[in-house]
Design an enzyme around this catalytic site. Structure first.
Site, PDB file in Angstrom:
ATOM      1  N   ASP A 110      10.036 -34.234  16.003  1.00  0.00           N
ATOM      2  CA  ASP A 110      10.142 -35.311  15.053  1.00  0.00           C
ATOM      3  C   ASP A 110       9.500 -36.582  15.414  1.00  0.00           C
ATOM      4  OD1 ASP A 110      13.150 -34.087  13.739  1.00  0.00           O
ATOM      5  OD2 ASP A 110      11.180 -33.184  13.659  1.00  0.00           O
ATOM      6  N   LYS A 149      26.693 -46.563   7.092  1.00  0.00           N
ATOM      7  CA  LYS A 149      26.831 -46.845   5.764  1.00  0.00           C
ATOM      8  C   LYS A 149      27.695 -48.046   5.588  1.00  0.00           C
ATOM      9  CE  LYS A 149      25.772 -42.207   4.452  1.00  0.00           C
ATOM     10  NZ  LYS A 149      26.653 -40.840   3.749  1.00  0.00           N
ATOM     11  N   LYS A 207      24.764 -37.747  11.727  1.00  0.00           N
ATOM     12  CA  LYS A 207      23.585 -37.402  10.861  1.00  0.00           C
ATOM     13  C   LYS A 207      23.133 -35.838  11.307  1.00  0.00           C
ATOM     14  CE  LYS A 207      18.921 -38.888   9.567  1.00  0.00           C
ATOM     15  NZ  LYS A 207      18.211 -37.490   9.569  1.00  0.00           N
TER      16      LYS A 207
HETATM   17  S1  IVH Z   1      23.334 -40.163   3.097  1.00  0.00           S
HETATM   18  C1  IVH Z   1      20.883 -42.676   0.657  1.00  0.00           C
HETATM   19  N1  IVH Z   1      24.566 -39.024   5.029  1.00  0.00           N
HETATM   20  O1  IVH Z   1      19.409 -37.666   6.435  1.00  0.00           O
HETATM   21  C2  IVH Z   1      21.814 -41.852   1.233  1.00  0.00           C
HETATM   22  N2  IVH Z   1      22.298 -38.565   4.870  1.00  0.00           N
HETATM   23  O2  IVH Z   1      16.993 -39.509   5.815  1.00  0.00           O
HETATM   24  C3  IVH Z   1      20.837 -40.667   1.782  1.00  0.00           C
HETATM   25  N3  IVH Z   1      21.576 -36.838   6.660  1.00  0.00           N
HETATM   26  O3  IVH Z   1      17.973 -36.335   3.442  1.00  0.00           O
HETATM   27  C4  IVH Z   1      21.747 -39.690   2.561  1.00  0.00           C
HETATM   28  N4  IVH Z   1      23.440 -36.612   7.313  1.00  0.00           N
HETATM   29  O4  IVH Z   1      19.270 -34.552   5.054  1.00  0.00           O
HETATM   30  C5  IVH Z   1      23.306 -38.981   4.454  1.00  0.00           C
HETATM   31  N5  IVH Z   1      25.869 -38.066   7.023  1.00  0.00           N
HETATM   32  C6  IVH Z   1      24.636 -38.257   6.139  1.00  0.00           C
HETATM   33  C7  IVH Z   1      23.625 -37.658   6.618  1.00  0.00           C
HETATM   34  C8  IVH Z   1      22.462 -37.498   5.837  1.00  0.00           C
HETATM   35  C9  IVH Z   1      22.214 -36.103   7.689  1.00  0.00           C
HETATM   36  C10 IVH Z   1      20.270 -36.608   6.134  1.00  0.00           C
HETATM   37  C11 IVH Z   1      19.765 -36.036   4.868  1.00  0.00           C
HETATM   38  C12 IVH Z   1      18.930 -36.870   4.193  1.00  0.00           C
HETATM   39  C13 IVH Z   1      18.350 -37.449   5.555  1.00  0.00           C
HETATM   40  C14 IVH Z   1      17.950 -39.059   4.821  1.00  0.00           C
END
Ligand code: IVH
Length: 682
Positions: free
Chosen positions: A40, A301, A123
């Protein structure tokens, strides 16, 4: 200066074109083939370089540039899924400094002095999905795709146990009439390892990491395959939301998701300000190895939705959230040699023995290379410098060779033509990735089979582990698992280093294992592709081994989650004369299983004779096929449409118009518990 005469511009054009080509290539490998070639971090470097060039030459930015989109186009074989509201992606931070900068920027933008409240979430490293619920019921689900259009994987989503088919609680409890639930489909590290072991045994290519395993399992055209994969789901966001109680913060969203029955990652927490956020980041990083699921960072967030709205989004990233990436767990080392191990089913697995390196706090010295194809594809040679990473936190994996460090003295590897354990011929069956030893009496296989038989998930015989089995086989005291039941104290005492007490204990443990639960006995047999959960499903259906042995392949596939591959493997196992002899030997030794799982419906009962059933909607506990065959086993029949001649309508989740018709005709309607009660009535 005219463009043609500007040498810098020409270089920019050429490099941008090259980068876009590379990125498109790696997108395809990652998104479509589930088979990435570069890390990545390396991918991000390409994208960042492209972004830099485009910043310097904005006139070269095109709408199709990968910097202007996220993800890749959906696969052609699935129907496109248009997200009611777009799925954004997250801006990345690599260092704690980046995280502080992010907070500083927000403090400035919000012009406040108070500490900002943040929600911290892991994440998750899986596949992002969007689930649409209407009036509390799951109506469809899609993958993220490019954020606007993904793939419709509704059937596969329904096959995931952790995804509620209906939102929990009644409409009075603040459930929206229409809502998008967003989250990640993932596979637990332990389940990933098990899945790969099964695939290797079956001669199938193993998955490189849990993310690929989750993606590969979710994007199956046959949802029964998805159902058999140990997929989990964690919810972390909402898209559109119509109706229901007002939610003012991300924390309220997570709380609501939990009340509605969605799994939310237990690490998620609410903190105040940057210092608590960084403390959380360090804590999560420290816990990373112990978590059940692979994560690649922390998501930060802004808690207040009003502040989120104020901050808005730039390009495809919301300004109110940040992906705080963890340092990569990759290291470079050297392959000293490649060993070959022989498994229970005779599959030969090449294993790289490497100069030990420390990765994420753990010393790594060996890694499975899976099979010859994998070695050829990565062009791995003995003596190569290689990049190693710990996929799924635990399993070390050779990512790639470092070609720049080749000296020319590296040696290509090829699978031995004779078994390293017994010297018998090694073959590669057509269509299989694996090489196998043809000798079923191969001591390596025999040992593995007996160890599996006696293991905790099988007959659970304490004291009969790898070492003891090895000594018993080497001393020619046992040659198959059934032989352990005729071992005598004198024989055990004849082994070096075996005392009276341990002999007594072992004999007692062996004797105590003679009446195992049926599912454990089935597992212990080591039938290809039959793991603990399949064994359990079989025990729910069949009274004993005899009944299972007599079942036809077609009948087996009516069992929930059991596909044609597995049923083929089961019928082949019981057809094999050597296996039949082995089962007879077990029986003669007094091994008789007990079955506490069998559904009471016995095929002999004719309690539903002449009754006509119609099934509508999705049943939780069984497939429609299984429901049909259980009705038939009791003498009833099923038909497709409701009429005055229908006796019962069985209703699952999201029923169709058949329910309305049944109501109109006044036909008795059975929900799933009522249907089960009827099936199981004496
Ligand atoms: S929030 C605007 N929360 O990360 C909000 N994403 O680059 C976007 N992901 O496609 C998503 N864990 O696959 C959010 N706790 C989490 C997350 C998460 C993994 C991934 C998801 C998304 C990517 C964003």
């Amino acid at each position: 200066m005219a463009a043609e005469n500007d040498p810098d511009l020409l270089i920019a054009v050429a490099r941008i074109e090259e980068l876009r080509g590379l990125i498109a290539y790696h997108n395809r490998r990652y998104y479509r083939l589930d088979d990435p070639e570069i890390s990545d971090a390396a991918y991000d470097r390409l994208l960042n370089e492209l972004r830099d060039w485009e910043n310097r030459y904005p006139e070269l930015v095109t709408a199709a540039s990968p910097t202007q989109r996220v993800g890749a186009a959906p696969l052609e074989k699935f129907v496109p899924f248009s997200h009611p509201s777009p799925m954004l992606s997250l801006a990345n931070a690599i260092t704690e400094e980046d995280i502080r900068d992010f907070n500083d920027r927000l403090q400035r933008l919000l012009a406040g002095n108070d500490a900002i409240a943040y929600v911290l979430e892991p994440k998750l490293d899986g596949v992002a999905v969007n689930l649409l619920y209407e009036d509390g019921a799951l109506v469809s689900g899609g993958t993220r795709g490019d954020g606007t259009v993904g793939e419709d994987v509704t059937l596969n989503i329904r096959a995931i146990a952790g995804v509620p088919s209906a939102i929990a609680g009644g409409p009075t409890e603040g459930i929206p009439t229409r809502v998008e639930i967003r989250g990640e489909v993932v596979i637990a590290t332990a389940a990933f390892r098990r899945l790969n072991r099964e695939r290797e045994e079956a001669g199938e290519a193993s998955f490189a990491n849990p993310r690929n395993a989750a993606a590969g399992s979710l994007r199956q055209l046959d949802s029964r395959i998805t159902a058999r994969r140990p997929l989990d789901f964690f919810a972390y966001a909402l898209g559109i939301k119509e109706g229901g109680a007002e939610l003012k913060t991300q924390w309220e969203i997570l709380t609501a998701l939990k009340t509605w029955g969605f799994p939310v990652h237990p690490f998620a927490r609410l903190v105040q300000g940057i210092e608590e956020s960084l403390a959380g980041y360090r804590l999560l990083l420290a816990q990373r190895e112990e978590l059940s699921h692979e994560i690649d960072g922390m998501v930060l967030k802004v808690n207040e939705l009003a502040l989120q709205a104020e901050l808005g989004a730039v390009s495809r990233h919301p300004r109110w959230a940040l992906a705080c990436k963890f340092p990569a767990r990759q290291e470079t080392t050297v392959i000293e040699r490649i060993d070959v191990q022989v498994g229970r089913t005779g599959v030969l697995t090449p294993v790289a023995i490497m100069r030990p390196v420390r990765i994420g706090g753990v010393m790594v010295g060996r890694a499975s290379l899976h099979n010859q194809d994998e070695i050829d594809r990565k062009d791995i040679r003995i003596g190569d410098a290689v990049v190693v990473q710990r996929a799924g936190d635990v399993i070390p994996e050779v990512v790639k060779v470092v070609p720049g460090r080749r000296t020319g003295r590296e040696l290509p590897f090829s699978m031995p033509t004779s078994c390293p354990a017994c010297g018998a011929e090694v073959v590669r069956l057509p269509g299989e990735a694996a090489h196998r030893c043809v000798n079923i009496a191969c001591p390596a296989q025999v040992k593995e089979r007996i160890v599996h038989f006696a293991s905790r998930g099988g007959m659970d015989i304490e004291g009969l582990g790898e070492k003891m089995v090895s000594r018993l086989v080497d001393a020619a005291l046992i040659t198959d698992p059934a032989d352990i039941y005729s071992l005598t104290a004198a024989e055990l005492l004849s082994l070096d280093r075996t005392g009276k007490k341990s002999t007594e204990n072992l004999l007692q443990a062996i004797a105590a294992s003679k009446n195992p639960p049926l599912e454990k006995l089935i597992f212990a047999l080591g039938i290809r592709l039959v793991g603990a959960s399949t064994a359990k499903a079989l025990a729910r259906r069949y009274a004993g081994l005899k009944e299972l042995a007599d079942a036809g392949g077609e009948e087996l596939t009516t069992i929930r989650d059991l596909g044609p591959e597995v049923s083929g493997s089961i019928t082949r196992f019981f057809r094999e004369p050597a296996n039949r002899r082995f089962l007879a030997k077990l029986e003669a030794a007094g091994v008789v299983s007990v079955n506490r799982l069998l559904s009471p419906a016995s095929p002999a009962a004719e309690s539903l004779a002449g009754k006509a059933f119609v099934i509508t909607g999705v049943l939780e506990g069984m497939t429609r096929e299984e429901a049909k065959s259980r009705i038939e086993a009791r003498g009833g029949k099923t038909t497709e449409s409701v009429s005055s001649r229908t006796h019962y309508v069985v209703v699952g989740a999201s029923p169709g118009s058949k329910l309305k018709k049944a109501q109109a005709l006044g036909i008795p309607i059975l929900d799933e518990p009522a249907f089960l009660a009827l099936l199981e009535a004496p």
